[in-house]
Scaffold this motif. Structure first.
Motif, mmCIF file in Angstrom:
data_model
loop_
_atom_site.group_PDB
_atom_site.id
_atom_site.type_symbol
_atom_site.label_atom_id
_atom_site.label_comp_id
_atom_site.label_asym_id
_atom_site.label_seq_id
_atom_site.Cartn_x
_atom_site.Cartn_y
_atom_site.Cartn_z
ATOM 1 N N GLU B 30 0.826 -1.359 -0.027
ATOM 2 C CA GLU B 30 -0.022 0.175 0.020
ATOM 3 C C GLU B 30 0.700 1.193 -0.001
ATOM 4 N N SER B 31 0.415 2.142 -0.761
ATOM 5 C CA SER B 31 1.173 3.493 -0.780
ATOM 6 C C SER B 31 1.185 4.199 0.671
ATOM 7 N N ALA B 32 0.101 3.944 1.248
ATOM 8 C CA ALA B 32 0.308 4.755 2.824
ATOM 9 C C ALA B 32 1.153 4.364 3.502
ATOM 10 N N LYS B 33 1.701 3.092 3.532
ATOM 11 C CA LYS B 33 2.924 2.642 4.253
ATOM 12 C C LYS B 33 4.238 3.252 3.717
ATOM 13 N N GLU B 34 4.341 3.234 2.552
ATOM 14 C CA GLU B 34 5.677 3.861 1.806
ATOM 15 C C GLU B 34 5.905 5.242 2.084
ATOM 16 N N SER B 35 4.574 6.192 2.212
ATOM 17 C CA SER B 35 4.710 7.372 2.381
ATOM 18 C C SER B 35 5.513 7.663 3.902
ATOM 19 N N GLN B 36 5.335 6.527 4.609
ATOM 20 C CA GLN B 36 6.318 6.620 6.000
ATOM 21 C C GLN B 36 7.660 6.647 5.797
ATOM 22 N N LEU B 37 8.086 6.222 4.505
ATOM 23 C CA LEU B 37 9.678 6.241 4.535
ATOM 24 C C LEU B 37 10.301 7.438 3.638
ATOM 25 N N ILE B 38 11.414 7.875 4.520
ATOM 26 C CA ILE B 38 12.006 8.984 4.146
ATOM 27 C C ILE B 38 13.369 8.705 3.651
ATOM 28 N N GLN B 39 14.137 9.029 2.424
ATOM 29 C CA GLN B 39 15.286 8.697 2.238
ATOM 30 C C GLN B 39 16.214 9.678 2.691
ATOM 31 N N VAL B 40 17.413 9.158 3.418
ATOM 32 C CA VAL B 40 18.522 10.177 3.434
ATOM 33 C C VAL B 40 19.198 10.448 2.295
ATOM 34 N N PRO B 41 19.442 11.677 2.043
ATOM 35 C CA PRO B 41 20.172 11.957 0.660
ATOM 36 C C PRO B 41 21.346 11.318 0.434
ATOM 37 N N PRO B 42 21.767 11.039 -0.666
ATOM 38 C CA PRO B 42 22.829 10.146 -1.014
ATOM 39 C C PRO B 42 24.336 11.017 -0.464
ATOM 40 N N PRO B 43 25.295 10.074 -0.057
ATOM 41 C CA PRO B 43 26.532 10.937 0.161
ATOM 42 C C PRO B 43 27.537 11.295 -0.800
ATOM 43 N N PRO B 44 28.197 12.207 -0.833
ATOM 44 C CA PRO B 44 29.325 12.552 -1.526
ATOM 45 C C PRO B 44 30.302 11.749 -1.466
ATOM 46 N N PHE B 45 31.133 11.138 -2.692
ATOM 47 C CA PHE B 45 32.507 10.527 -2.182
ATOM 48 C C PHE B 45 33.580 11.189 -2.455
ATOM 49 N N SER B 46 33.610 12.141 -2.967
ATOM 50 C CA SER B 46 34.568 13.053 -3.089
ATOM 51 C C SER B 46 34.227 14.352 -3.086
ATOM 52 N N GLU B 47 34.908 15.185 -2.487
ATOM 53 C CA GLU B 47 34.561 16.637 -2.083
ATOM 54 C C GLU B 47 34.319 17.472 -3.365
ATOM 55 N N ASP B 48 33.467 18.445 -3.445
ATOM 56 C CA ASP B 48 32.968 19.438 -4.608
ATOM 57 C C ASP B 48 33.175 19.006 -5.921
ATOM 58 N N ILE B 49 32.751 17.530 -6.068
ATOM 59 C CA ILE B 49 32.658 16.992 -7.263
ATOM 60 C C ILE B 49 31.375 16.799 -8.121
ATOM 61 N N PHE B 50 30.559 17.114 -7.488
ATOM 62 C CA PHE B 50 29.077 16.889 -8.166
ATOM 63 C C PHE B 50 28.646 18.215 -8.494
ATOM 64 N N PRO B 51 27.872 18.755 -9.522
ATOM 65 C CA PRO B 51 27.496 17.450 -10.617
ATOM 66 C C PRO B 51 28.888 17.379 -11.550
ATOM 67 N N CYS B 52 28.757 15.992 -11.971
ATOM 68 C CA CYS B 52 29.863 15.466 -12.508
ATOM 69 C C CYS B 52 30.079 16.125 -14.019
ATOM 70 N N THR B 53 29.028 16.403 -14.608
ATOM 71 C CA THR B 53 28.870 17.105 -15.938
ATOM 72 C C THR B 53 29.564 18.345 -15.995
ATOM 73 N N GLU B 54 29.803 18.904 -14.895
ATOM 74 C CA GLU B 54 30.598 20.269 -15.217
ATOM 75 C C GLU B 54 31.978 19.949 -15.650
ATOM 76 N N CYS B 55 32.628 18.886 -15.465
ATOM 77 C CA CYS B 55 33.961 18.452 -16.144
ATOM 78 C C CYS B 55 33.567 17.836 -17.290
ATOM 79 N N HIS B 56 32.618 16.712 -17.007
ATOM 80 C CA HIS B 56 32.544 15.697 -18.172
ATOM 81 C C HIS B 56 31.682 15.961 -19.088
#
Lengths: 406, 175, 300
Positions: B30-56
């Motif tokens: 049921e969608s009601a149950k899933e609305s209870q789940l909140i994602q923690v935003p993904p971590p960056p693995f290298s500093e100041d590197i996102f968005p990648c398309t800036e270089c690539h």
């Protein structure tokens, strides 16, 4: 009125005595004060002044409690053979048995009180005023049977002595019924105390069906030992006319109960050692030491060796009749059972603990002082009550000897 | 419009509304149950590197399997490195996205789909809340973490850590 | 024949004795450093009281703690949530023995720092010996965890469905609530420690001395049966963070575990994480043969 005189005269009796008496009483009072100050430390700072901890949550106090309940029970069990064998001074034997029982129960209750984390909260145990968890809790049962046993014995002994003092004939019908009642009560107090331990599935060392019979058997070996020695003293110093053959009979019966005790003990050893489950580690800790810890080994072997020697001394008629070996046997069995019901019962139940961790326990100074206070108090009460009894029964203190008040 | 066409259109509209509002990875819940789940935003693995398309964005992608030397040499790949390299997960054309085995592009917020391709049973347990950490309300909103929060995708083996102190000796200070 | 005067004398003697007995009790209590008030001393077993009495007690306690610690204290007396039976899951394939749960629990639940009380004991076990308590170590002191070839087994109150501890309490100071949590009324406990002898899991802990929690670390959000400040001479233990779970939150140990080895939920909710675990994982309980029916399920 007569009863008040009885109380007044009793007070007078305990106030005077010979120099040995005064030394004895003063030493006991000193020990009580010394011990009492130690207990006050415990009241102030909590049970951290003992050497108990979360893993070994009971120790010296409860060990002494268990032993003293045994003494209290056994003192009365002497009454059974007195009846069966029609020993002449049955009333006198009963009275001293009752006095020992009363003192032992007071000491036992004393040890329970000092073991409490909140002794002032003991009113929570009073039914209706507090909440007594009867019938689920064995401690609730114990508080009831011990209180009833204490009251019964106090009533019987006070009644007998008072009647003797007032030169009145005691009501044989009621008296006999009460005495007979005290016998199953004596068995019950020690059975309930055993059930406290063997009902706990968490402690495999205690969780044995043999614990209650072993308790009764060992009580019946050790309790009468005190009376045996006392009766010999009274026979020499007063008109206490107990026949030598009665003393020997007591010793003979003690020999049979020693046999039963040793047999039950051996049965437990066999079961643990032969089945060889993990539970044998508690017995191993007691008799051989474990992981380098062997603090109890000496006492464990002392207990069993003393008990076996005492059994042999009491079994062989020659040594049973010899006054030195008889008394030696009585002392040996007393020490043996004191260890067996005290430190050799409590500590191995907790070592190793429920999560397999091993801790060591040795009573602290405060525990020893508090125990000294309670034992001294008990000895003091027993001395006082015995002196009154001797005065009334053997020195014929009675109502007619009081100077009449105009 | 004819009545039939109107009916057909409304059914189509309702169909799309349902598809869009249901979170993509739920199947039969049921969608009601899933609305209870909140994602923690993904971590960056290298500093100041996102968005990648800036270089690539204006770089020519080099599809040759190699160990990187000029940039990203701080990333040590220890994740089946005999058989895998960067572009097996990172999309060649759009470096702000990852790609699945079938070529489909996914956001970093859906990186679990990529991990789940090989680690299926773990993905199933993670979806049911049995694998990995959740915080919040047992009977309400919970925060959940992505695989990448605990397992660095480049070197996923969980690092040992220093434990908190052992319990104090209970007899400390006793006589 | 006793005249009126004698009876009056007897009665006044009786009241005098009663009053002096009470006075000496309180004098001794005060000498022993107790801060118990008259009302607190005569307080009855909490579960037997009506809502009004409970409210008064809560208010008194909140004032007392607020004054003592200089922080605004709240003491909840929230009842169990309907249709709830709490269950706990512990993934022994994940626990790394970091003990973060031990200290998070101590902080959340106001456990004494000195003498140190920990409601959670983490046992380090060797893989080749398996779940063997006698060969486990609670006092492991490693540079890094998990130690190779070892696994970790945290133990706290198992919140048994058939608890051996509640039946032995002589005054009924500990019992199982409707939501399955075994609680202690700290004001009713007499400190006999029979429950500690009866617990097969070493889950109960005693305040051998007056507990010591620094004022700046004390957690003022409390429950009457949970983490409110205790006193010396009473037993305490894990309550599944009763102050948190009855508000719907996870216990602190679940939240702090860095590897997500701890799972918690409502056993009566078929969609809960804990029910999923019971259905799909390999589940074991400690000392199952003792029939205590723990609600703390170890799984892998």
């Amino acid at each position: 009125m007569k009863f008040i005189n009885f109380i007044k005269e009793s007070f007078k009796v305990i106030m005077k005595g010979n120099k040995y008496y005064y030394v004895w009483i003063s030493s006991l009072l000193l020990l009580i004060i010394w011990g009492g100050l130690g207990y006050f430390e415990q009241l102030k700072n909590g049970l951290a002044v003992t050497n108990m901890n979360d893993s070994i949550s009971w120790g010296f106090y409860i060990g002494n409690f268990t032993f003293l309940v045994g003494v209290a029970a056994a003192a009365i069990l002497l009454v059974i053979p007195a009846y069966i064998y029609h020993w002449k001074p049955i009333k006198e034997i009963t009275i001293f048995g009752e006095l020992l029982a009363v003192s032992a129960v007071i000491m036992a209750l004393g040890f329970v009180i000092v073991d409490m984390g909140g002794p002032f909260r003991l009113w929570h145990m009073i039914p209706f005023v507090g909440l007594l968890n009867f019938p689920d809790s064995l401690l609730a049962w114990d508080s009831i049977v011990l209180s009833l046993y204490f009251i019964l014995n106090l009533v019987i002994v006070t009644y007998l002595l008072y009647m003797h003092f007032a030169k009145k004939e005691y009501n044989k019908k009621i008296f006999n019924k009460l005495i007979l009642l005290s016998i199953p009560m004596a068995i019950s107090i020690h059975t309930v105390t055993a059930f406290l331990f063997n009902g706990l599935a968490a402690r495999p060392y205690w969780n044995s069906a043999l614990l209650a019979p072993k308790f009764i058997a060992s009580a019946f070996c050790s309790g009468p030992a005190v009376l045996l020695i006392l009766f010999q003293i009274l026979k020499k110093t007063t008109k206490f006319d107990i026949k030598q053959e009665a003393i020997e009979k007591i010793a003979e019966l003690m020999a049979y109960s020693m046999f039963l005790y040793l047999f039950l003990f051996f049965s437990e050893i066999f079961k643990e050692v032969y089945s060889n489950t993990h539970h044998v580690v508690h017995l191993k800790y007691l008799f051989l030491g474990v992981k380098g810890h062997n603090d109890l080994v000496l006492y464990a072997w002392m207990s069993i060796i003393f008990s076996i020697i005492a059994f042999l001394l009491f079994l062989i008629p020659k040594t049973r009749k010899n006054i030195i070996t008889l008394n030696l046997g009585a002392v040996l069995i007393y020490i043996g059972v004191y260890i067996e019901k005290g430190i050799a019962l409590i500590t191995p139940g907790y070592s190793p603990d429920t999560l397999g961790q091993l801790y060591i326990y040795r009573p602290s100074m405060i525990e020893i002082r508090t125990a000294a206070m309670i034992f001294s108090l008990g000895f003091l009460l027993f001395t006082f009550m015995s002196k009154i009894a001797v005065e009334i029964i053997f020195k014929d203190l009675n109502i007619n000897k009081i100077p009449k008040q105009s | 419009m004819t009545t039939n066409r109107k009916h057909g259109l409304s059914i189509l509209i309702i169909f799309f509304v349902i598809i869009v509002t249901t979170p993509s990875w739920i199947s039969g819940q049921e969608s009601a149950k899933e609305s209870q789940l909140i994602q923690v935003p993904p971590p960056p693995f290298s500093e100041d590197i996102f968005p990648c398309t800036e270089c690539h964005g204006d770089m020519e992608p080099n599809p040759e399997r190699r160990i990187l030397e000029e940039m990203h040499d701080d990333i040590i790949l220890k994740h089946d490195e005999k058989n895998r390299w960067c572009l097996d997960c990172h999309d060649k054309k759009n470096r702000d996205k990852l790609h699945l085995a079938n070529g489909k592009l996914i956001d970093f917020t859906e990186s679990y789909k990529l991990c789940g391709q090989c680690h299926g049973p773990k993905l199933r347990e993670w979806k049911n809340g049995v694998h990995g950490k959740r915080t919040g309300y047992w009977n309400g909103k919970k925060k959940y973490l992505l695989c990448a929060h605990c397992h660095n995708p480049h070197s996923p083996k969980y690092k040992k850590m220093k434990p908190e102190p052992a319990p104090a000796d209970p007899m400390k200070g006793r006589k | 024949m006793e005249g009126k005067k004698t009876i009056e004398k007897k009665e006044s003697r009786r009241t005098f004795l009663k009053k002096s007995a009470l006075a000496s009790t309180f004098a001794t209590l005060a000498a022993c450093g107790s801060d118990t008030s008259w009302e607190e001393f005569f307080q009855k077993n909490f579960r037997t009281l009506d809502d009004d009495d409970k409210k008064k007690i809560i208010e008194r306690l909140e004032n007392k703690y607020t004054e003592k610690y200089g922080k605004k204290f709240s003491v909840s007396s929230k009842d169990p949530i309907d249709e709830t039976l709490f269950g706990y899951g512990l993934d022994i394939s994940r626990c790394i023995g970091c003990r973060k749960c031990v200290y998070a629990c101590a902080e959340e639940n106001n456990q004494s720092r000195d003498p140190q009380i920990h409601w959670i004991t983490v046992l380090e076990m060797a893989k080749d010996k398996g779940v063997d308590l006698f060969h486990s170590h609670a006092d492991y002191d490693r540079e890094l965890v998990p130690e190779d070839d070892h696994f970790y087994f945290p133990v706290a109150c198992q919140q048994c469905e058939n608890p051996p501890c509640t039946k032995v309490c002589p005054v009924g100071a500990t019992w199982k609530e409707k939501d399955g949590i075994v609680v202690v009324d700290y004001n009713w406990c007499i400190g006999c420690r029979f429950c500690m002898a009866a617990c097969p899991y070493g889950a109960r802990h005693f305040n051998w001395a007056e507990p010591d929690v620094p004022k700046d670390e004390i957690n003022p959000v409390t429950h009457y049966y949970g983490n409110r400040p205790r006193m010396k001479g009473v037993v305490e233990k894990c309550t599944f963070c009763i102050q948190r779970v009855r508000e719907g939150l996870y216990p602190s140990c679940v939240e702090i575990c860095p590897v997500g080895a701890r799972k918690f939920g409502n056993l009566l909710d078929p969609d809960s994480e804990i029910r999923y675990i019971l259905k799909h994982k390999r589940v074991l309980v400690l000392k199952e043969e003792l029939n205590t029916q723990p609600k703390f399920y170890y799984f892998y």
